[in-house]
Write an enzyme that holds these catalytic residues in place. Structure first.
Site, PDB file in Angstrom:
ATOM      1  N   HIS A 166       1.964   6.816   3.617  1.00 12.05           N
ATOM      2  CA  HIS A 166       2.851   7.521   2.688  1.00 12.05           C
ATOM      3  C   HIS A 166       4.022   8.115   3.476  1.00 12.05           C
ATOM      4  O   HIS A 166       3.875   9.144   4.131  1.00 12.05           O
ATOM      5  CB  HIS A 166       2.093   8.636   1.958  1.00 12.05           C
TER       6      HIS A 166
ATOM      7  N   ARG B 171     -11.667  -6.962   5.574  1.00 11.34           N
ATOM      8  CA  ARG B 171     -13.071  -6.565   5.530  1.00 11.34           C
ATOM      9  C   ARG B 171     -13.982  -7.796   5.524  1.00 11.34           C
ATOM     10  O   ARG B 171     -13.552  -8.904   5.182  1.00 11.34           O
ATOM     11  CB  ARG B 171     -13.350  -5.721   4.285  1.00 11.34           C
TER      12      ARG B 171
ATOM     13  N   HIS C 255       7.446 -10.475   1.988  1.00 17.04           N
ATOM     14  CA  HIS C 255       6.770 -11.679   1.506  1.00 17.04           C
ATOM     15  C   HIS C 255       6.926 -12.846   2.483  1.00 17.04           C
ATOM     16  O   HIS C 255       6.034 -13.700   2.561  1.00 17.04           O
ATOM     17  CB  HIS C 255       7.282 -12.046   0.109  1.00 17.04           C
TER      18      HIS C 255
ATOM     19  N   HIS D 214      -3.197   0.478 -18.068  1.00 19.95           N
ATOM     20  CA  HIS D 214      -2.852   1.533 -19.025  1.00 19.95           C
ATOM     21  C   HIS D 214      -1.363   1.868 -18.999  1.00 19.95           C
ATOM     22  O   HIS D 214      -0.851   2.469 -19.947  1.00 19.95           O
ATOM     23  CB  HIS D 214      -3.689   2.789 -18.755  1.00 19.95           C
TER      24      HIS D 214
ATOM     25  N   HIS E 258      -0.021  -0.431   1.881  1.00 19.77           N
ATOM     26  CA  HIS E 258      -1.483  -0.441   1.970  1.00 19.77           C
ATOM     27  C   HIS E 258      -1.914  -1.766   2.581  1.00 19.77           C
ATOM     28  O   HIS E 258      -1.300  -2.804   2.345  1.00 19.77           O
ATOM     29  CB  HIS E 258      -2.089  -0.294   0.576  1.00 19.77           C
TER      30      HIS E 258
ATOM     31  N   SER F 171      -9.093  -0.183   6.627  1.00 17.36           N
ATOM     32  CA  SER F 171      -8.292   0.073   5.431  1.00 17.36           C
ATOM     33  C   SER F 171      -7.279   1.149   5.755  1.00 17.36           C
ATOM     34  O   SER F 171      -7.607   2.141   6.418  1.00 17.36           O
ATOM     35  CB  SER F 171      -9.190   0.522   4.275  1.00 17.36           C
TER      36      SER F 171
ATOM     37  N   GLY G  71     -20.464   6.653   0.627  1.00 18.16           N
ATOM     38  CA  GLY G  71     -19.643   6.739   1.828  1.00 18.16           C
ATOM     39  C   GLY G  71     -19.089   8.135   2.025  1.00 18.16           C
ATOM     40  O   GLY G  71     -19.332   9.055   1.233  1.00 18.16           O
ATOM     41  N   ARG G  72     -18.311   8.299   3.073  1.00 16.65           N
ATOM     42  CA  ARG G  72     -17.760   9.616   3.395  1.00 16.65           C
ATOM     43  C   ARG G  72     -16.525   9.858   2.531  1.00 16.65           C
ATOM     44  O   ARG G  72     -15.525   9.162   2.641  1.00 16.65           O
ATOM     45  CB  ARG G  72     -17.398   9.671   4.880  1.00 16.65           C
TER      46      ARG G  72
ATOM     47  N   ASN H 133      -5.749  -3.870   4.027  1.00 19.55           N
ATOM     48  CA  ASN H 133      -7.197  -3.826   4.170  1.00 19.55           C
ATOM     49  C   ASN H 133      -7.681  -5.202   4.592  1.00 19.55           C
ATOM     50  O   ASN H 133      -7.216  -6.219   4.068  1.00 19.55           O
ATOM     51  CB  ASN H 133      -7.837  -3.435   2.825  1.00 19.55           C
TER      52      ASN H 133
END
Length: 302
Positions: A95, A109, A144, A174, A105, A91, A258-259, A107
């Site tokens: 920035h 898995r 894309h 929100h 971003h 992951s 997790g850490r 990831n």
């Protein structure tokens, strides 16, 4: 099912991505932090900080084991609740320093849920998404296009389906706005056989640098003002809100003990919130939400 093959690929992917990002930055290197988890497993965190291009880049590998699947992992599969598990993945969150370079971003898995006397249940997940502060059509289309090319060998419906899932997942309810301009998102993937599913995960993982690095190269030397930097810090607040309120990966990491340093390395080093901010009409800041952060068919508009 070859768990070691998946692990080996993920470690190699982490190496490849870190090497490309460090080369692109040119001024800073990744530090490596290996860690162990008391309940089982561990990981290898790599962080580049205060570079010339990247203010923070975190690329984390983890392979953890546990006696019982956390609620975030079994929410869509309640029949697997209580099973022991293995989870492994890479992951990353990047920035950039320059407001004209988007945050990104990615990831990939794999999960395995196990129960004595029964066949293990496995599935894959992952994807990547792009979060610009100042929109650029060329960047959105190229991002894309690479995502669609990664999906193409696996069926005509794959990119549209996982693009739509990304748009729906990375959405701040929100705020009533998406986090960025989307990309790919998939989870609970076991509709194909293991070899095909693993191949798809590799295709997505391997395409990330091809999607992101050209955007960085095009925008990293763009001049910017302090006002644009302040707007970047303000918009980073949306990233923090999503990761702490909605992100399943963050929830899984915290629920599985997790850490914490590795889980929260996705957060930007500097961020600001402003009460009831309204960008000036017709400004690039207003264009971000008015045009770019909308449900768009970027390849259809090309």
């Amino acid at each position: 099912m070859e768990i070691e093959q998946v692990r080996s690929y993920l470690l190699q992917l982490q190496d490849t991505i870190c090497a490309a990002l460090a080369e692109e930055d040119g001024a800073a290197e990744f530090i490596t932090d290996e860690w162990q988890r008391p309940e089982g497993g561990g990981g290898r965190s790599r962080v580049l900080a205060e570079g010339a291009v990247f203010e923070r880049a975190g690329v984390n590998f983890s392979h953890v084991r546990g006696a019982s699947l956390p609620p975030s992992a079994s929410a869509s599969r309640p029949e697997l609740a209580g099973r022991s598990f293995q989870a492994m993945g890479v992951s990353l969150v990047i920035h950039p320093r320059n407001p004209h370079v988007p945050t990104s971003h990615a990831n990939v898995r794999m999960f395995v849920a196990e129960k004595p006397g029964q066949e293990p249940v496995w599935w894959f997940g992952g994807g990547y998404d792009l979060t610009p502060y100042y929109g650029n059509r060329e960047d959105c289309v190229s991002w894309h296009r690479v995502a669609a090319e990664a999906c193409a060998p696996f069926g005509e419906d794959v990119y549209p389906r996982f693009k739509r899932w990304c748009d729906e997942y990375f959405y701040l309810k929100h705020r009533r706005e998406p986090r960025g301009v989307g990309g790919l998102f998939f989870d609970d993937l076991n509709e194909w056989d293991f070899a095909t599913s693993f191949a798809f995960m590799r295709s997505v993982g391997d395409s990330y640098i091809r999607a992101y690095r050209p955007i960085v190269q095009r925008r990293k030397n763009t001049a910017f003002s302090d006002a644009e930097r302040q707007f970047q810090l303000y918009r980073r607040g949306r990233y923090v809100e999503f990761n702490l309120v909605y992100d399943r990966g963050t929830l899984f990491g915290l629920q599985s003990d997790g850490r914490t340093e590795a889980i929260l390395m996705s957060l930007p080093p500097l961020v600001r919130w402003e009460y009831n901010y309204q960008p000036p009409a017709g400004s690039p800041e207003a264009e971000l939400t008015g045009y770019y952060l909308q449900d768009r068919d970027w390849l259809g508009e090309e």
